[in-house]
Each structure stands twice: as C-alpha cells, then as structure tokens.
Design a protein around this motif. Structure first.
Motif, PDB file in Angstrom:
ATOM      1  N   ILE A  51      11.694  23.572  70.915  1.00 52.63           N
ATOM      2  CA  ILE A  51      11.050  22.152  70.497  1.00 52.63           C
ATOM      3  C   ILE A  51      11.135  21.548  69.463  1.00 52.63           C
ATOM      4  CG2 ILE A  51       8.874  20.816  71.151  1.00 52.63           C
ATOM      5  CD1 ILE A  51       8.408  22.427  73.185  1.00 52.63           C
ATOM      6  N   GLY A  52      10.896  22.323  68.524  1.00 52.10           N
ATOM      7  CA  GLY A  52      10.898  21.980  67.200  1.00 52.10           C
ATOM      8  C   GLY A  52      12.541  21.658  66.612  1.00 52.10           C
ATOM      9  N   ALA A  54      14.487  20.406  68.518  1.00 56.04           N
ATOM     10  CA  ALA A  54      15.008  19.330  69.373  1.00 56.04           C
ATOM     11  C   ALA A  54      14.244  17.848  68.749  1.00 56.04           C
ATOM     12  CB  ALA A  54      14.574  19.363  70.839  1.00 56.04           C
ATOM     13  N   LEU A  55      13.016  18.256  68.417  1.00 53.48           N
ATOM     14  CA  LEU A  55      12.314  16.914  67.801  1.00 53.48           C
ATOM     15  C   LEU A  55      12.818  16.553  66.535  1.00 53.48           C
ATOM     16  CD1 LEU A  55       8.586  17.927  68.231  1.00 53.48           C
ATOM     17  CD2 LEU A  55       9.827  16.082  69.386  1.00 53.48           C
ATOM     18  N   VAL A  56      13.379  17.434  65.571  1.00 60.07           N
ATOM     19  CA  VAL A  56      14.028  17.071  64.271  1.00 60.07           C
ATOM     20  C   VAL A  56      15.459  16.541  64.642  1.00 60.07           C
ATOM     21  CG1 VAL A  56      14.823  18.160  62.152  1.00 60.07           C
ATOM     22  CG2 VAL A  56      12.601  18.748  63.157  1.00 60.07           C
ATOM     23  N   ARG A  58      16.351  14.681  66.945  1.00 60.87           N
ATOM     24  CA  ARG A  58      16.149  13.493  67.623  1.00 60.87           C
ATOM     25  C   ARG A  58      15.748  12.368  66.505  1.00 60.87           C
ATOM     26  NH1 ARG A  58      16.358  10.579  72.309  1.00 60.87           N
ATOM     27  NH2 ARG A  58      15.302   9.126  72.629  1.00 60.87           N
ATOM     28  N   HIS A  59      14.918  13.004  65.608  1.00 57.63           N
ATOM     29  CA  HIS A  59      14.358  11.923  64.748  1.00 57.63           C
ATOM     30  C   HIS A  59      14.353  12.232  63.349  1.00 57.63           C
ATOM     31  CE1 HIS A  59      12.132  10.338  68.303  1.00 57.63           C
ATOM     32  NE2 HIS A  59      11.569  11.658  68.438  1.00 57.63           N
ATOM     33  N   VAL A 126       6.694  25.450  67.003  1.00 63.36           N
ATOM     34  CA  VAL A 126       7.290  23.974  66.799  1.00 63.36           C
ATOM     35  C   VAL A 126       7.544  23.718  65.203  1.00 63.36           C
ATOM     36  CG1 VAL A 126       7.172  21.481  67.088  1.00 63.36           C
ATOM     37  CG2 VAL A 126       6.676  23.192  68.938  1.00 63.36           C
ATOM     38  N   SER A 130      11.326  23.554  63.217  1.00 57.08           N
ATOM     39  CA  SER A 130      11.671  22.264  62.537  1.00 57.08           C
ATOM     40  C   SER A 130      12.038  22.618  61.081  1.00 57.08           C
ATOM     41  CB  SER A 130      10.565  21.256  62.429  1.00 57.08           C
ATOM     42  OG  SER A 130      10.020  21.250  63.803  1.00 57.08           O
ATOM     43  N   ARG A 365      20.453  15.923  62.311  1.00 56.76           N
ATOM     44  CA  ARG A 365      20.975  16.074  63.799  1.00 56.76           C
ATOM     45  C   ARG A 365      21.634  17.150  63.964  1.00 56.76           C
ATOM     46  NH1 ARG A 365      24.309  12.381  67.562  1.00 56.76           N
ATOM     47  NH2 ARG A 365      23.144  12.655  69.747  1.00 56.76           N
TER      48      ARG A 365
END
Length: 944
Positions: A51-52, A54-56, A58-59, A126, A130, A365
């Motif tokens: 999840i960490g 994926a978050l980084v 994406r953003h 998470v 990241s 990304r």
C-alpha cells in the motif's frame, strides 16, 4: 548529500528489520506461532508495504519536498513501531476474547488473524513501503541517473537490514530486552529522520520538483513494455522469496534451527541483495544501458540456482555426523548456497528499475511501481513456497521449478525489451549462451540428490543402527522417521525434525515421557481431564490414553505431519493414541491454545521442542507458565520437560526460576538421564491413600509398562526427587527468570557437559531434601514417603546407566548386589545391556523361530534379572564362540552357576575359560565376586 542519504537509509533499514523481528515476536505471543499465524502476519506486513508503494507511485511525483515527507515517515515508523511493540501485549487479552469462539474454525480464525495483523501493522508498514521511492526521488533530483540512485539506496537500505537482523537478534534483545531493542530501533529511525531534515533544510537538490499536472497525466496508463517489466519485477521478487523459504528448509538439514541461525541465514540473503544493488548502481554509473543485459542475467541466475544446489553436497565432511551449531558454521554452509543468487537478484531489481524508468516519466512513480510489484511478488513467493511447493513438490522439485522461473523472467524481459541497434555481438552471445545453459540445467538437473545425499545428512548420524522408514517434506518441517531393528524385529523409532532428533521410543526416552503422566496420576485424587502440549512420537499421549480414569484428553500439536507419520510407531489402529474416542486433537500453537480456550484441566503436561529452537522460547517464560497454572483446575498438576542435556547449567537455572515464579510449590524430578521434569500444582492437596498411589501398578495395561520403564514399585517415584522450591531458588540465585520481555536470557550454547550436572543429581543430598520437602509431605502418602528413602541408592545407579555408556563387565559385582539384595529386575537388566524394547523384540523373534546368539543373550540376561537361573544358563550357553556377546555371556554363565550354588562347576569353567585374576581389573573384580559366592574354594585365589 548522497553519502548522508545513504547513511539515513542504512539506519532506516537497520530499524526496519529490527522492528520486523520484534513485531513478529510480539504478534506470535498474541496470535500464535503456528505456520498459519506466522504467514498471515507476514502477509499483512507485506500488504502494508505494498500500500505504501502504491500510494507513493500514485502521488509521489506531485511532492515538492520528498525529503521532508520521508523524515516525517521515519518519525512515524519510530513512534508506531515502538508503540506496536508495547501495545501488542496490552491488547492480547482482548484479542483472546475476540478469537476464542473461532478456535476450532481454522479459516475464520486465520481470516481474523489477518484482519487484526493488517490493522495493527498498517501505519508502520505503509510508512516503510513509502520510503524508498521518496528517497529515490530526492536523490534523482540532484543526480538524474535513476538506476544509479535506485541501486545505491536499495543496496545500503538492505545492508542496514542485514545488520538489523543480526545485531537485533544477537545483541540488542539480549542487552536491553524487547522494549530496549525497540527503543534502539526507534532511535535509528529518529536519526534517519534528523539526517533527512538536515539535508532538506540545506536544500541540496539540483532538479526542480515535478509538476503536479504533468505527474497526474503521466499516471494514467502503462505501456506494454512497462507492464512486462513490472511482471518481471513481480516474478523476481516471488522467485527469490520462494527460494529463501526453500533454502532455509534445505539448510535446516545441516543447521540447528536456533534464532541466531535464522538471523545468520537471513543476513546472507540480505547481504547478497544489498551488495547486488550497489554493484548494479556502479555498473549503471559507467554504462547507462546496462539494463540490456537483463535477459542474460536472469538466465544466469537460473543456472546458479541449479549450480549451488548441486554444489551443496560439497560441504565439509564434519557436517555428515553433526549439525552446524554456531553462527560461523551456519555462515559456512549458508553463504555458498544463498549468496550468489541473492547477489544477482539485487542486480536484477536495480536494472529492472532502470529499464522501467525509461518507460515511465516520473522517478517516484517508477520506483513506487517497481517496489509494489516486487513486494507483492515476494509475498506471493513466500506463501507459495511454504504452502504449496514444499509440501507438494519438496525441496528438489521446488528448486527446479524456481530455476525455470528465472527463465520465464528472462523471456518476459526479452519480449518487452526495447530493440536497440548496435548492441554488439557480446550481448547476443551472452543471451544465447546463458539461455542454453539454463535449458541444460533444467534438462540435466541433478535429480535425486535430496533423497540420495542431502536428507541423509541428519540420518547419517544414526547409521547403521537406525534405518530410514519414511521422509516427508511437510508444511512446517522435514520429518524423517528412523527405525532400529534387532533380530529382524523393530525395537524403537526415532523422529528427526530437520537436523534435530526430536524424540524416540527408546526405553530411556519413554521412561521420562510417560513419567509426565504416571507422576500426576499417582498423587491426584481423581484426574478426569488432561492436556498434552507437544505430541512428539506419541509416547506421552499413549500413557494418557492408557489411563482409564481420564474422561477427556486434548492434544495440541503444531505439525499435522508429525501426527500422521506417528502411525509408524502404532501400526495397529487400536494402539494409535489419537484413535481413542476421548482424544481431541488441535493443530495449533500450544500457547495460543491455552490463551484462547476457556477450559481447565486436571493434568497439563508439556513437551515442546528444546527452548533454544527458534520460536520455542515463549513456551518457557514466566508468563507462559502462569498461563499453564491458570488453565489448571483447582488441585490440578502441571508436569513440564526440562531438557538439561540441551542447556547450560545457567540456562537450566533460568528456566527453573521461571517455573518457580509461576508455581509456588515447584519441584524438580529426574526422569531419564538429563531429561528432567518440573512439577507445579494449583493448590493440590493430599495425600492420597497408599492404595490410590499404587493403583497404576495394578492396572493390567499400565502396570507392565510402568515396571518395564524402571518404576517397578511405587516407592521408586519418590527417589526421582532432585529438589523443591527452596533448593531451586537457592540454586538459581543471581539469575533472572526468562520473560516475554527478556527472551534472550538463555544462551546460544548448544554443547553441554553432562558431568557438570552430576552434583544436582547427587542422591544422598536429594534424599535429605526429599525428607523435609513440604510438597512431598503434602502429596505423598506417609508410608510411601518413608519407603522411598530406601530407593535413592538404586536411583544413583539408574542415573549412571541412563547418563553414560556402561560396560557390563565393569559392574558385575554391583549387578550381583541388586540381584541378591533387591527385588529389582530392570536395573540389572539395563546394566547388562538390554531393556524392555529389546526383550519384546527378542520374544517376537523367538516365537518366529529365530535362535540367533543375540536373542539367546538378551533372553539369558532377562532370565538372570528375574533370578531364573536355569533359563539363564540355557540361553547363555547357547551364545557360542566368536559372537559379539561371547565374552560377557561366558562370565554371566559362570556367575549364574555360582549363584545357583554350583561352585565346583563355576570355578572349573572359569579356569577353563581363562577368567583368572591378574590379567585385568575386570577379571580381578570378577574373581573377587566369585570368591564371595564360593568362599571355600581356592581355585581362583591367585598368588598370595
């Protein structure tokens, strides 16, 4: 800036692995240490990492200050990581209440475990997931060479993890305990954060932040090439983590599975990955197009998988007869097996990242998606290997399949690779050469090595006396059953778990294991329910099922394979303990079962693996023993294994003090050799009547068995006494008990000198302690207590024969004293080199018509121990000349004649066979014994 960022990420990696070990340890206390519980915790942790990532991904490209966010994440890891270590024990009682209704519903229970683990680990996992993409972004903006930045940071972070795994296990927990180690890990995160903030404030960046709109636009779609590279990253992560699980299983055939051994093995893998990342970083700094070598390198990694497996048989020959028992020996066998492929895996990760960045405009990304794919792959690979490959295919076929998976990685990368002109013939030659080598490795894979050689390493230590019966590479371990035969009949079975002989049905082992039942049944007024933690080879379970007074018997065992393979010991279904309708089996971690069940028991007995095995220490702590006491009914009794043979004296004192911290009436009893028994009760009162105490000896099933194990009369139980609470506390003065917070109070020493324990077992002092011990006075019938005092001298002999190899010829005068002055049969029989198992085998062989000299000797020894002199002489005379037992049988024949009063024949036979004194100390002692039995005959008086 680069050096400081790498230092920051090194500290972050150190903290991450230290925290991970602490979280898994604490989670095991609350959620269990079974393979299922450990796996769902791992899945939850890696899911949080994903999840960490994926978050980084994406953003992250929208961030203007990635270093500041990284610093904040390190602080959050410090706070949440330490908080989680402290929180898990506090919430354990609430988890128990929530999970209790699902104890017997495995899928629901594991689903809840996953949900709980995921929720608890979410924040730190998470945050950890990241960090790499953020630092890659920060370093890339200063030096826009993506692969170089990725490899450098990845390498130093992984090397930090390597040190965290080793130092955390070997030093931090031992020095400061669980909370102190968590504090040290948090301090590393804080330092990493401080370094990042320092660099952020100095503004050491060369490139401008990514533009938010452009970043969002780039995030809309992935090209086909990017997709294939992400697939390759997934496969690479899955292959390496699956290999790690398989390698560990293979190494455990050589390495004793302590926590230090696992830390060293993990360190080898992490060292390879980290150095591989640094190597790839330097390569990319010199050759920006190094990623074109990816297909060749992936194929080469597959070739290495097979090569290192084939070369595993080139171990030093010393490991054919003993396990690797310290960190240096573990490193010696682990490094050549795991390091080469791990090194290439670090290179592959970095080069795939470089190639992916060429397809994705956005360094954050690219790094985020790369780590996301690799993390999900790693999670999938570890679960696939543990739950599918090993139990279904075994080590060898799993390695072959994973060798092929690197070929798949090469193919995927090749299909998605950008076609470049002018790459040169070297690349084409390498691709073809390594592809052909990989095909050759698969075609000529060294099949059969596992069965022919590797699984034979632990077996070789027991050959030729023991022969393999069955081997199984199961869900939790590799189990091998061995059988000892005599006269063509089975005598005993032994169960090897990985490299360790976990249990056997030898008489000396059955003696202490059945004592765990016989002792409490003797003193408990009405035992109705019993719980066994740790099944082993089923000896204790059989003693429980033989006890007719018990109405319910619960067996908790972590390995289903151990239960299924036990049918070798009990081929008759009527004898198999688990077929008893009173028995309920639970495949679960013993501590978790005790925490979640709301039942109480009259008897709880525990025989887990030795406490220095990885993951077992939590079954020997104060908190665990308090849990055992809590699960006893009022008046209930707990018996627990103290394997002194696997402990230093200080270790034994630590465990004894831990047990006495939970049980105010703790006592210690010898069982067999250095396999001892701790006993505690929950307010047991007494005494029972002497008739009740002796009831087991009158039972038609239990009676013959209990006497064959050397407990011929009930009074002998008292002579097993070593000491009570006062003695144990004085003995352990100056040592701290083993607790959940301080699990490293046990040493890692595995070599123990038996002689150092002899003062503990000194029977004259033990007799005096027995006379005045309040627990004995409370539970023992007065008549039994007085009568037991007369058996401590014989117990000294039992201690000697069970602890050390004895030559019967050295002990004939002592054997005579037992035959002439006591009613005991097992003691002289054991000193003569026989026992109940051999007697049963000899009886079966005799009934089948076998009349071998060995059978005659064993039956003759038994007849002598039973004082049946006529039968003894018949068998001993039949042994014949030139046999293994000839010398001893001749002396015993002379002795039996003298004991029968036939002195003239005894002396003549002794003279004819050259048994005169003066030739050896043994013959001098034998001649003195003969003169004692035949005092009027001067034939063997010798020179004056």
């Amino acid at each position: 800036m680069t050096a400081l960022l790498c230092a920051s990420f090194f500290l972050s990696g150190f903290a991450a692995l230290a925290f991970e070990a602490l979280w898994f340890y604490q989670a095991g206390l609350g959620l269990g240490n079974s393979i299922w519980a450990s796996s769902v915790v791992l899945a939850a942790f890696m899911g949080g990492l994903g999840i960490g990532n994926a978050l980084v991904a994406r953003h992250g490209d929208r961030l203007r200050h990635p270093l500041r966010l990284y610093a904040a994440l390190e602080l959050s890891i410090a706070a949440s990581g330490f908080g989680l270590v402290a929180l898990l024990p506090a919430i354990a009682p609430f988890l128990v209440v929530a999970l209790r209704p699902f104890l017997e519903a495995a899928w629901s229970l594991n689903g809840l475990r996953l949900a709980v683990s995921f929720g608890l680990l979410l924040i730190p996992a998470v945050a950890m997931g990241s960090t790499l993409p953020l630092l890659v972004s920060a370093l890339y903006r200063r030096d826009p060479r993506f692969g170089t930045a990725l490899g450098r940071l990845y390498g130093w972070n992984t090397l930090g993890g390597m040190f965290g795994a080793v130092v955390g296990d070997a030093l931090l927990i031992g020095w400061w305990g669980i909370y102190g180690a968590a504090g040290a890990a948090a301090a590393c995160n804080v330092c990493a954060s401080a370094l990042a903030l320092f660099l952020a404030r100095r503004g050491e960046r060369r490139s401008a932040p990514a533009q938010p709109v452009a970043a969002a636009a780039r995030a809309t779609a992935l090209s086909l090439r990017a997709g294939t590279l992400l697939c390759a990253a997934f496969l690479a992560g899955a292959a390496l983590l699956a290999l790690e699980v398989v390698w560990f299983r293979l190494l455990l055939l050589i390495v004793t599975g302590t926590s230090t051994a696992f830390a060293v093995m993990l360190a080898v893998v992490l060292a390879g990955i980290g150095l591989g990342g640094l190597l790839a970083s330097r390569w990319l700094a010199r050759d920006g197009a190094a990623a074109r070598w990816l297909p060749a390198l992936a194929a080469f990694a597959g070739v290495l998988c097979t090569a290192v497996y084939a070369a595993f048989g080139l171990l030093p020959r010393s490991f054919e007869w003993r396990s690797a028992i310290d960190w240096s020996e573990t490193l010696e066998v682990a490094f050549p097996l795991m390091f080469p492929v791990s090194l290439l895996s670090g290179v592959l990760f970095t080069l795939i990242g470089e190639a992916l960045h060429r397809e994705l405009s956005g360094e954050t990304r690219a790094a985020g998606l790369l780590t996301l794919a690799n993390t999900i792959g790693a999670m999938s690979g570890s679960l696939l290997a543990g739950f599918a490959l090993l139990p279904r295919l075994g080590v060898e076929s799993s390695i072959r399949l994973l060798t092929a998976s690197y070929g798949l990685i090469a193919l995927v990368v090749l299909l998605g690779a950008e076609r470049r002109k002018g790459s040169g013939p070297a690349l084409s030659i390498a691709n073809y050469a390594f592809s052909c080598a990989l095909l050759a490795a698969l075609a000529f894979f060294p099949s059969g090595l596992m069965q022919e050689r590797y699984i034979g390493y632990p077996i070789a230590r027991f050959l030729p006396q023991w022969t393999p019966v069955e081997g199984r590479e199961g869900l939790t371990e590799t189990i091998v059953y061995l059988r000892e035969e005599a006269f063509g009949e089975p005598v005993a079975h032994r169960m090897l778990t990985n490299s360790h002989s976990m249990s056997s049905t030898l008489t000396r082992d059955a003696r202490y294991m059945k004592l765990f039942v016989y002792w409490p049944v003797a003193v408990h007024p009405a035992p109705r329910s019993a719980l066994l933690i740790g099944y082993g080879v089923g000896i204790t379970a059989k003693a429980l099922s033989d006890t007719r007074a018990l109405e319910t018997i619960d067996v908790v065992e972590i390995s289903r394979d151990a239960l299924e393979m036990n049918r070798h010991v009990y081929p008759d279904p009527a004898d198999y303990p688990l077929n008893d309708p009173r028995v309920t089996t639970h495949i679960e971690d013993g501590r978790f079962f005790l925490q979640t069940t709301d039942r109480r028991f009259d008897i709880i007995t525990g025989e887990p693996p030795p406490p220095k095995m990885a993951g077992i220490v939590s079954l020997y702590t104060v908190e665990y023993f308090e849990l055992v006491r809590e699960r006893l009914n009022e008046g209930g009794i707990a018996t627990y294994w103290l394997p002194a043979h696997a402990l230093t004296q200080r270790d034994a004192k630590v465990i004894a003090r831990s047990f006495c911290s939970a049980f105010d009436d703790c006592t210690l009893w010898t069982g067999s050799g250095l396999d001892w028994m701790l006993v505690g009760t929950r307010g047991a009162s007494g005494p029972v009547s002497a008739e009740h105490f002796a009831r087991q000896w009158e039972d038609p099933v239990v009676g013959p068995e209990i006497r064959a194990l050397g407990f011929e009369v009930p009074e002998q139980l008292g002579a097993l006494f070593i000491g009570g609470r006062e003695y144990l506390l004085s003995l352990s003065a100056g040592v701290e008990p083993l607790t959940d917070r301080h699990p490293k109070r046990l040493s890692e020493t595995l070599v123990v000198q038996k002689a150092r324990y002899l003062p503990w077992m000194e029977t004259s002092a033990a007799r005096r302690r027995f006379e005045r011990d309040p627990v004995v006075e409370r539970l023992w019938p007065a008549s039994m207590r007085r009568a037991s005092l007369g058996y401590f001298d014989e117990q000294d002999a039992y201690n000697r024969v069970l602890n050390f190899q004895v030559d019967p010829s050295d002990h004939l005068p002592e054997i005579h004293r037992w035959i002439a002055e006591t009613r005991l049969e097992t003691l002289p029989l054991w000193f003569l080199g026989s026992d109940g198992n051999h007697q049963r085998a000899a009886a079966r062989a005799w009934a089948a018509g076998n009349r071998s000299p060995a059978i005659h000797f064993h039956l003759g020894a038994a007849a002598l121990a039973k004082r049946d002199l006529a039968a003894a002489l018949t068998h001993l005379r039949a042994v014949g000349e030139g046999e293994r037992f000839t010398g001893l049988s001749r002396r015993l024949e002379v002795y039996a004649l003298a004991l029968d009063g036939r002195c003239e024949r005894a002396n003549a036979l002794a003279e004819a066979r050259g048994l005169e004194p003066g030739r050896s100390e043994q013959l001098d002692r034998f001649a003195a014994l003969l003169r004692e039995l035949c005092p009027l005959d001067e034939t063997l008086s010798g020179p004056s």
